[in-house]
Design a protein around this motif. Structure first.
Motif, PDB file in Angstrom:
ATOM      1  N   LYS A  43     -55.742 -48.172  -1.001  1.00  0.00           N
ATOM      2  CA  LYS A  43     -55.887 -49.187  -2.048  1.00  0.00           C
ATOM      3  C   LYS A  43     -56.356 -50.504  -1.453  1.00  0.00           C
ATOM      4  O   LYS A  43     -56.233 -50.744  -0.247  1.00  0.00           O
ATOM      5  N   GLU A  44     -56.884 -51.348  -2.322  1.00  0.00           N
ATOM      6  CA  GLU A  44     -57.319 -52.659  -1.877  1.00  0.00           C
ATOM      7  C   GLU A  44     -56.113 -53.583  -1.696  1.00  0.00           C
ATOM      8  O   GLU A  44     -55.068 -53.406  -2.328  1.00  0.00           O
ATOM      9  N   ARG A  45     -56.304 -54.571  -0.847  1.00  0.00           N
ATOM     10  CA  ARG A  45     -55.268 -55.577  -0.672  1.00  0.00           C
ATOM     11  C   ARG A  45     -55.109 -56.375  -1.967  1.00  0.00           C
ATOM     12  O   ARG A  45     -56.094 -56.728  -2.608  1.00  0.00           O
ATOM     13  N   GLU A  46     -53.873 -56.660  -2.326  1.00  0.00           N
ATOM     14  CA  GLU A  46     -53.611 -57.410  -3.543  1.00  0.00           C
ATOM     15  C   GLU A  46     -52.623 -58.536  -3.249  1.00  0.00           C
ATOM     16  O   GLU A  46     -51.776 -58.434  -2.360  1.00  0.00           O
ATOM     17  N   VAL A  47     -52.756 -59.605  -4.016  1.00  0.00           N
ATOM     18  CA  VAL A  47     -51.825 -60.703  -3.865  1.00  0.00           C
ATOM     19  C   VAL A  47     -50.524 -60.347  -4.574  1.00  0.00           C
ATOM     20  O   VAL A  47     -50.523 -59.778  -5.666  1.00  0.00           O
ATOM     21  N   VAL A  48     -49.424 -60.650  -3.933  1.00  0.00           N
ATOM     22  CA  VAL A  48     -48.099 -60.388  -4.479  1.00  0.00           C
ATOM     23  C   VAL A  48     -47.495 -61.664  -5.062  1.00  0.00           C
ATOM     24  O   VAL A  48     -47.002 -61.672  -6.189  1.00  0.00           O
ATOM     25  N   ALA A  49     -47.553 -62.732  -4.277  1.00  0.00           N
ATOM     26  CA  ALA A  49     -46.966 -64.000  -4.699  1.00  0.00           C
ATOM     27  C   ALA A  49     -47.565 -65.121  -3.874  1.00  0.00           C
ATOM     28  O   ALA A  49     -48.052 -64.891  -2.759  1.00  0.00           O
ATOM     29  N   SER A  50     -47.530 -66.324  -4.428  1.00  0.00           N
ATOM     30  CA  SER A  50     -48.019 -67.474  -3.693  1.00  0.00           C
ATOM     31  C   SER A  50     -47.148 -68.682  -3.995  1.00  0.00           C
ATOM     32  O   SER A  50     -46.443 -68.715  -5.005  1.00  0.00           O
ATOM     33  N   ILE A  51     -47.239 -69.668  -3.102  1.00  0.00           N
ATOM     34  CA  ILE A  51     -46.408 -70.861  -3.232  1.00  0.00           C
ATOM     35  C   ILE A  51     -47.185 -72.054  -2.706  1.00  0.00           C
ATOM     36  O   ILE A  51     -47.908 -71.947  -1.715  1.00  0.00           O
ATOM     37  N   THR A  52     -47.061 -73.177  -3.380  1.00  0.00           N
ATOM     38  CA  THR A  52     -47.766 -74.378  -2.949  1.00  0.00           C
ATOM     39  C   THR A  52     -47.115 -74.966  -1.705  1.00  0.00           C
ATOM     40  O   THR A  52     -46.039 -74.544  -1.290  1.00  0.00           O
ATOM     41  N   LYS A  76     -38.362 -75.440   8.728  1.00  0.00           N
ATOM     42  CA  LYS A  76     -38.332 -74.349   9.702  1.00  0.00           C
ATOM     43  C   LYS A  76     -39.652 -73.606   9.798  1.00  0.00           C
ATOM     44  O   LYS A  76     -39.727 -72.564  10.457  1.00  0.00           O
ATOM     45  N   ASN A  77     -40.683 -74.134   9.145  1.00  0.00           N
ATOM     46  CA  ASN A  77     -42.017 -73.506   9.191  1.00  0.00           C
ATOM     47  C   ASN A  77     -41.956 -72.021   8.847  1.00  0.00           C
ATOM     48  O   ASN A  77     -42.603 -71.187   9.507  1.00  0.00           O
ATOM     49  N   THR A  78     -41.212 -71.694   7.822  1.00  0.00           N
ATOM     50  CA  THR A  78     -41.000 -70.296   7.475  1.00  0.00           C
ATOM     51  C   THR A  78     -41.108 -70.094   5.972  1.00  0.00           C
ATOM     52  O   THR A  78     -40.673 -70.929   5.179  1.00  0.00           O
ATOM     53  N   MET A  79     -41.698 -68.969   5.617  1.00  0.00           N
ATOM     54  CA  MET A  79     -41.803 -68.550   4.217  1.00  0.00           C
ATOM     55  C   MET A  79     -41.048 -67.244   4.056  1.00  0.00           C
ATOM     56  O   MET A  79     -40.932 -66.470   5.017  1.00  0.00           O
ATOM     57  N   PHE A  80     -40.566 -66.992   2.849  1.00  0.00           N
ATOM     58  CA  PHE A  80     -39.770 -65.801   2.589  1.00  0.00           C
ATOM     59  C   PHE A  80     -40.276 -65.067   1.350  1.00  0.00           C
ATOM     60  O   PHE A  80     -40.911 -65.654   0.468  1.00  0.00           O
ATOM     61  N   LEU A  81     -39.954 -63.806   1.295  1.00  0.00           N
ATOM     62  CA  LEU A  81     -40.167 -63.017   0.089  1.00  0.00           C
ATOM     63  C   LEU A  81     -38.927 -62.147  -0.108  1.00  0.00           C
ATOM     64  O   LEU A  81     -38.711 -61.203   0.651  1.00  0.00           O
ATOM     65  N   GLN A  82     -38.124 -62.510  -1.094  1.00  0.00           N
ATOM     66  CA  GLN A  82     -36.971 -61.699  -1.447  1.00  0.00           C
ATOM     67  C   GLN A  82     -37.411 -60.636  -2.437  1.00  0.00           C
ATOM     68  O   GLN A  82     -37.940 -60.962  -3.499  1.00  0.00           O
ATOM     69  N   MET A  83     -37.210 -59.395  -2.066  1.00  0.00           N
ATOM     70  CA  MET A  83     -37.672 -58.278  -2.885  1.00  0.00           C
ATOM     71  C   MET A  83     -36.452 -57.481  -3.349  1.00  0.00           C
ATOM     72  O   MET A  83     -35.736 -56.906  -2.525  1.00  0.00           O
ATOM     73  N   ASN A  84     -36.234 -57.477  -4.647  1.00  0.00           N
ATOM     74  CA  ASN A  84     -35.123 -56.743  -5.239  1.00  0.00           C
ATOM     75  C   ASN A  84     -35.637 -55.629  -6.137  1.00  0.00           C
ATOM     76  O   ASN A  84     -36.818 -55.625  -6.509  1.00  0.00           O
ATOM     77  N   SER A  85     -34.764 -54.706  -6.473  1.00  0.00           N
ATOM     78  CA  SER A  85     -35.120 -53.595  -7.363  1.00  0.00           C
ATOM     79  C   SER A  85     -36.412 -52.932  -6.913  1.00  0.00           C
ATOM     80  O   SER A  85     -37.328 -52.703  -7.711  1.00  0.00           O
ATOM     81  N   LEU A  86     -36.489 -52.636  -5.645  1.00  0.00           N
ATOM     82  CA  LEU A  86     -37.710 -52.074  -5.085  1.00  0.00           C
ATOM     83  C   LEU A  86     -38.016 -50.708  -5.668  1.00  0.00           C
ATOM     84  O   LEU A  86     -37.114 -49.917  -5.974  1.00  0.00           O
ATOM     85  N   LYS A  87     -39.309 -50.452  -5.804  1.00  0.00           N
ATOM     86  CA  LYS A  87     -39.802 -49.196  -6.360  1.00  0.00           C
ATOM     87  C   LYS A  87     -40.679 -48.511  -5.318  1.00  0.00           C
ATOM     88  O   LYS A  87     -41.263 -49.189  -4.456  1.00  0.00           O
ATOM     89  N   PRO A  88     -40.845 -47.199  -5.415  1.00  0.00           N
ATOM     90  CA  PRO A  88     -41.727 -46.511  -4.467  1.00  0.00           C
ATOM     91  C   PRO A  88     -43.141 -47.094  -4.450  1.00  0.00           C
ATOM     92  O   PRO A  88     -43.786 -47.132  -3.395  1.00  0.00           O
ATOM     93  N   GLU A  89     -43.605 -47.581  -5.585  1.00  0.00           N
ATOM     94  CA  GLU A  89     -44.952 -48.159  -5.639  1.00  0.00           C
ATOM     95  C   GLU A  89     -45.066 -49.499  -4.935  1.00  0.00           C
ATOM     96  O   GLU A  89     -46.162 -50.044  -4.805  1.00  0.00           O
TER      97      GLU A  89
END
Length: 121
Positions: A43-52, A76-89
Motif C-alpha cells: 500500500k501507499e504511505r498515508e498520513v495518520v496524524a499531524s500536529i502544529t 524534550k524534542n519528542t512527539m508521541f502517538l498514543q494508539m488505542n483500540s488497535l485493529k489488524p488494519e
C-alpha cells in the motif's frame, strides 16, 4: 544533522494499545510541524496524524479518529502517538516526519527510519 528516531512499535493483540515516540535532534523542534505516517505492505504511505509546532492544532485520518492521539513535548524534542483500540488494519511501518511550520505550504523533508506495528486478530 537532523535525526528523527521512532520507538515503541511492536506486536499487540487487536483491541490493545501502543505508544509511539519520535525523538528529534539537530533541528529547532519547536519550529517544526510534525506528522505520523504509515505504510502497510503493498500500500501507499498515508498520513495518520499531524500536529502544529506549538501543539495547538492536530488533525487525524478518518480511519484513526477517536482511537489515536498525537501530542508533543517541545521541552524534550519528542512527539508521541498514543494508539488505542488497535485493529489488524493498523498493521504497518509507522514513520515520523518534520516540516517547517509556516503560513505557506511546506513539505515534510525530514523522516525517521520507521517502527513496525503489528496487530494480531
Amino acid at each position: 544533522q537532523v535525526r528523527l528516531v521512532e520507538s515503541g512499535g511492536g506486536l499487540v493483540q487487536a483491541g490493545g494499545s501502543l505508544r509511539l515516540s519520535c525523538a528529534a535532534s539537530g533541528l529547532t523542534f519547536r519550529s517544526y510541524a510534525m506528522g505520523w505516517f504509515r505504510q502497510a505492505p503493498g500500500k501507499e504511505r498515508e498520513v495518520v496524524a499531524s500536529i502544529t509546532s506549538s501543539g495547538g492544532s492536530t488533525s487525524y485520518a478518518d480511519s484513526v479518529k477517536g482511537r489515536f492521539t498525537i501530542s508533543r513535548d517541545n521541552a524534550k524534542n519528542t512527539m508521541f502517538l498514543q494508539m488505542n483500540s488497535l485493529k489488524p488494519e493498523d498493521t504497518a511501518v509507522y514513520y515520523c516526519a518534520a516540516r517547517v511550520d509556516s503560513y505557506v505550504p511546506t513539505t515534510y523533508n525530514y523522516w525517521g527510519q520507521g517502527t513496525q506495528v503489528t496487530v494480531s486478530s
